[in-house]
Design an enzyme around this catalytic site. Structure first.
Site, PDB file in Angstrom:
ATOM      1  CB  ALA A   1      69.016 -29.460  -9.659  1.00  0.00           C
TER       2      ALA A   1
ATOM      3  CD  GLU B   1      74.705 -34.889  -9.552  1.00  0.00           C
ATOM      4  OE1 GLU B   1      73.801 -34.042  -9.354  1.00  0.00           O
ATOM      5  OE2 GLU B   1      74.524 -35.927 -10.203  1.00  0.00           O
TER       6      GLU B   1
HETATM    7  N1  CO8 Z   1      65.946 -26.408  -4.662  1.00  0.00           N
HETATM    8  C1  CO8 Z   1      65.121 -25.375  -4.431  1.00  0.00           C
HETATM    9  N2  CO8 Z   1      65.059 -24.741  -3.251  1.00  0.00           N
HETATM   10  C2  CO8 Z   1      65.860 -25.177  -2.257  1.00  0.00           C
HETATM   11  C3  CO8 Z   1      66.755 -26.260  -2.434  1.00  0.00           C
HETATM   12  C4  CO8 Z   1      66.781 -26.890  -3.712  1.00  0.00           C
HETATM   13  N3  CO8 Z   1      67.600 -27.897  -3.996  1.00  0.00           N
HETATM   14  N4  CO8 Z   1      67.406 -26.471  -1.280  1.00  0.00           N
HETATM   15  C5  CO8 Z   1      66.968 -25.550  -0.419  1.00  0.00           C
HETATM   16  N5  CO8 Z   1      66.045 -24.762  -0.996  1.00  0.00           N
HETATM   17  C6  CO8 Z   1      65.289 -23.649  -0.403  1.00  0.00           C
HETATM   18  C7  CO8 Z   1      64.204 -24.141   0.516  1.00  0.00           C
HETATM   19  O1  CO8 Z   1      63.064 -24.492  -0.223  1.00  0.00           O
HETATM   20  C8  CO8 Z   1      63.991 -22.938   1.393  1.00  0.00           C
HETATM   21  O2  CO8 Z   1      63.209 -22.001   0.689  1.00  0.00           O
HETATM   22  P1  CO8 Z   1      61.925 -21.295   1.402  1.00  0.00           P
HETATM   23  O3  CO8 Z   1      62.544 -20.500   2.521  1.00  0.00           O
HETATM   24  O4  CO8 Z   1      61.338 -20.488   0.314  1.00  0.00           O
HETATM   25  O5  CO8 Z   1      61.077 -22.406   1.898  1.00  0.00           O
HETATM   26  C9  CO8 Z   1      65.386 -22.360   1.526  1.00  0.00           C
HETATM   27  O6  CO8 Z   1      66.138 -22.889   0.434  1.00  0.00           O
HETATM   28  C10 CO8 Z   1      66.078 -22.758   2.803  1.00  0.00           C
HETATM   29  O7  CO8 Z   1      66.060 -24.174   2.915  1.00  0.00           O
HETATM   30  P2  CO8 Z   1      65.523 -24.952   4.235  1.00  0.00           P
HETATM   31  O8  CO8 Z   1      64.494 -24.155   4.918  1.00  0.00           O
HETATM   32  O9  CO8 Z   1      65.175 -26.338   3.825  1.00  0.00           O
HETATM   33  O10 CO8 Z   1      66.859 -24.931   5.100  1.00  0.00           O
HETATM   34  P3  CO8 Z   1      67.317 -26.023   6.195  1.00  0.00           P
HETATM   35  O11 CO8 Z   1      68.513 -25.435   6.840  1.00  0.00           O
HETATM   36  O12 CO8 Z   1      66.161 -26.435   7.012  1.00  0.00           O
HETATM   37  O13 CO8 Z   1      67.752 -27.310   5.333  1.00  0.00           O
HETATM   38  C11 CO8 Z   1      68.871 -28.496   3.541  1.00  0.00           C
HETATM   39  C12 CO8 Z   1      68.863 -27.256   4.480  1.00  0.00           C
HETATM   40  C13 CO8 Z   1      69.113 -29.772   4.350  1.00  0.00           C
HETATM   41  C14 CO8 Z   1      69.990 -28.294   2.544  1.00  0.00           C
HETATM   42  C15 CO8 Z   1      67.510 -28.603   2.828  1.00  0.00           C
HETATM   43  O14 CO8 Z   1      67.192 -27.348   2.258  1.00  0.00           O
HETATM   44  C16 CO8 Z   1      67.456 -29.620   1.750  1.00  0.00           C
HETATM   45  O15 CO8 Z   1      67.341 -30.802   2.029  1.00  0.00           O
HETATM   46  N6  CO8 Z   1      67.509 -29.184   0.450  1.00  0.00           N
HETATM   47  C17 CO8 Z   1      67.362 -30.046  -0.685  1.00  0.00           C
HETATM   48  C18 CO8 Z   1      68.581 -30.911  -0.880  1.00  0.00           C
HETATM   49  C19 CO8 Z   1      68.366 -31.814  -2.072  1.00  0.00           C
HETATM   50  O16 CO8 Z   1      67.528 -32.686  -2.067  1.00  0.00           O
HETATM   51  N7  CO8 Z   1      69.162 -31.608  -3.114  1.00  0.00           N
HETATM   52  C20 CO8 Z   1      69.099 -32.417  -4.300  1.00  0.00           C
HETATM   53  C21 CO8 Z   1      68.187 -31.794  -5.317  1.00  0.00           C
HETATM   54  S1  CO8 Z   1      67.976 -32.838  -6.758  1.00  0.00           S
HETATM   55  C22 CO8 Z   1      69.397 -32.579  -7.657  1.00  0.00           C
HETATM   56  O17 CO8 Z   1      70.226 -31.790  -7.308  1.00  0.00           O
HETATM   57  C23 CO8 Z   1      69.572 -33.392  -8.893  1.00  0.00           C
HETATM   58  C24 CO8 Z   1      70.677 -32.823  -9.812  1.00  0.00           C
HETATM   59  C25 CO8 Z   1      70.516 -33.284 -11.236  1.00  0.00           C
HETATM   60  C26 CO8 Z   1      69.132 -32.936 -11.752  1.00  0.00           C
HETATM   61  C27 CO8 Z   1      69.150 -32.422 -13.141  1.00  0.00           C
HETATM   62  C28 CO8 Z   1      67.751 -31.928 -13.555  1.00  0.00           C
HETATM   63  C29 CO8 Z   1      67.634 -30.464 -13.905  1.00  0.00           C
END
Ligand code: CO8
Length: 259
Positions: free
Chosen positions: A67, A113
Site C-alpha cells: 500500500a 496480499e
Molecule cells: N509506498 C510508497 N512509496 C513506496 C513504497 C510504498 N509501499 N515502496 C516503495 N516506494 C517508493 C520509495 O519511497 C521510493 O520513492 P522516492 O524515490 O520518491 O524516494 C521509490 O518507491 C523507490 O523505492 P526505494 O528507493 O526504497 O527502492 P529500494 O530498491 O531501495 O527498496 C523496497 C525497495 C525494499 C521494496 C523498499 O522500497 C521498501 O521497503 N518499500 C516498502 C515495503 C513495505 O513496507 N510495504 C508494506 C507497506 S504497508 C502495506 O502494504 C499494508 C497493506 C494494508 C494497508 C491498508 C491501508 C490502506
C-alpha cells in the site's frame, strides 16, 4: 487517452484481460486511486462476455511494494477506518472470473496480499514475497494474516509477519504460495497462456469451479463437500456439460456457449 492513470488495461482478442500496475517510480505502491482503478478494470472484465480470465501483473522490479505508505502515513484512526471500510480487497476476491497474478520482483505488504487475493500466483525467479508491515509500525490490513497462513501454514506465516522476512520465489513455491516459478522474461507470456487455457473453457463451469475451491476457506469440510456435490449436479443443467461430454464421446473439440 486511457481512463486510467495508474494501470494499463488491455482486453485481448484471445479472451484474456490484462491489467498492468503502472507506477514504476513508486515500485507500484498501491494508492487509493490505484485500488479504485484495479477494481474498476477487474469488474469490467468480469462483466465482459469476451473475456474468460484475467492476468494481473507489474513490472520486472516490482509487482507491488505494498500500500502507498506516503498516502497513509498521517491518517488517524477514524480516517484509516473510513478508507478501509470500502474493503477493496474483498471485492477483488469476489471477482467471479479467475485472476492470475504474474509476479516479478517485490510483492510486499499489500502487494503480497493482492497476489494472494488472486486465484493462481505465478512468479519470476527473482520475485520476493513478504509482509514487512511490522517494520513500519503496523500490521497487514488486506488479508495478509489470514491468507498467508492458509497458503504456507503457521510456521512460515508467523515468522514472516513477525519478522518481515521475505520469501524467495522458490521458497514460496515449495511452501504453496506460488503455483510455478518461471524465468522472469517468460513469466508474463506463460501467465497469459494459462489464462488463455482457462478462457477456452466454459465460462460458467470455470466460475463454478473457482467458487467451489474458494468456499473451502470459509466453511467446514462436510459443508464444502456438500456444496461441491450440489454444484457438480448443477453442471448437468448446462448446455456446456452436454456439449463437453458429447464432444469427448464424438472425439472432437467442444464448442462452448460463452454465455
Ligand atoms: N509506498 C510508497 N512509496 C513506496 C513504497 C510504498 N509501499 N515502496 C516503495 N516506494 C517508493 C520509495 O519511497 C521510493 O520513492 P522516492 O524515490 O520518491 O524516494 C521509490 O518507491 C523507490 O523505492 P526505494 O528507493 O526504497 O527502492 P529500494 O530498491 O531501495 O527498496 C523496497 C525497495 C525494499 C521494496 C523498499 O522500497 C521498501 O521497503 N518499500 C516498502 C515495503 C513495505 O513496507 N510495504 C508494506 C507497506 S504497508 C502495506 O502494504 C499494508 C497493506 C494494508 C494497508 C491498508 C491501508 C490502506
Amino acid at each position: 487517452g486511457s481512463r486510467f492513470k495508474n494501470i494499463l488495461v488491455e482486453a485481448r482478442s484471445d479472451r484474456v484481460g490484462l491489467i498492468t500496475l503502472n507506477r514504476p517510480k513508486q515500485l507500484n505502491a498501491i494508492n487509493e486511486e490505484t485500488q479504485q482503478e484495479v477494481l474498476q478494470a477487474l469488474e469490467e472484465f468480469d462483466r465482459d462476455r469476451s473475456i474468460g480470465a484475467i492476468v494481473l501483473t507489474g513490472n520486472e522490479r516490482a509487482f507491488a511494494a505494498g500500500a502507498d505508505i506516503k498516502e497513509m502515513a498521517n491518517r488517524n484512526f477514524v480516517q484509516a477506518r473510513k478508507v478501509e471500510q470500502g474493503g477493496w480487497i474483498d471485492r477483488v476476491y469476489a471477482i467471479k472470473k479467475p485472476i492470475i497474478a504474474a509476479v516479478n520482483g517485490y510483492a510486499l505488504g499489500g502487494g503480497c496480499e493482492l497476489a494472494m487475493a488472486c486465484d493462481i500466483v505465478l512468479a519470476g525467479q527473482s520475485a520476493f514475497f513478504g509482509q514487512p508491515e511490522v517494520q513500519i509500525g503496523t500490521i497487514p490490513g488486506w488479508g495478509g494474516t489470514q491468507r498467508l497462513i492458509r497458503a504456507v501454514g503457521k510456521a512460515k506465516a508467523m515468522e514472516m509477519i513477525l519478522t518481515g522476512r521475505r520469501m524467495s520465489a522458490e521458497e514460496a513455491e515449495s511452501a504453496g504460495l506460488v503455483a510455478r516459478v518461471l524465468p522472469p522474461e517468460t513469466l508474463l507470456q506463460e501467465a497469459i497462456e494459462v489464462a488463455k487455457t482457462i478462457a477456452s473453457y466454459s465460462d460458467t463451469v470455470v466460475a463454478m469451479a473457482k467458487e467451489c475451491v474458494n468456499i473451502a476457506d470459509n466453511v467446514p469440510l462436510n459443508q464444502g463437500l456438500a456444496y461441491e456435490r450440489r454444484m457438480f449436479h448443477s453442471t448437468f443443467s448446462l448446455n456446456d456439460q452436454k456439449e463437453g461430454m458429447k464432444a469427448f464421446i464424438d472425439k472432437r473439440p467442444a464448442k462452448w456457449s460463452y454465455d
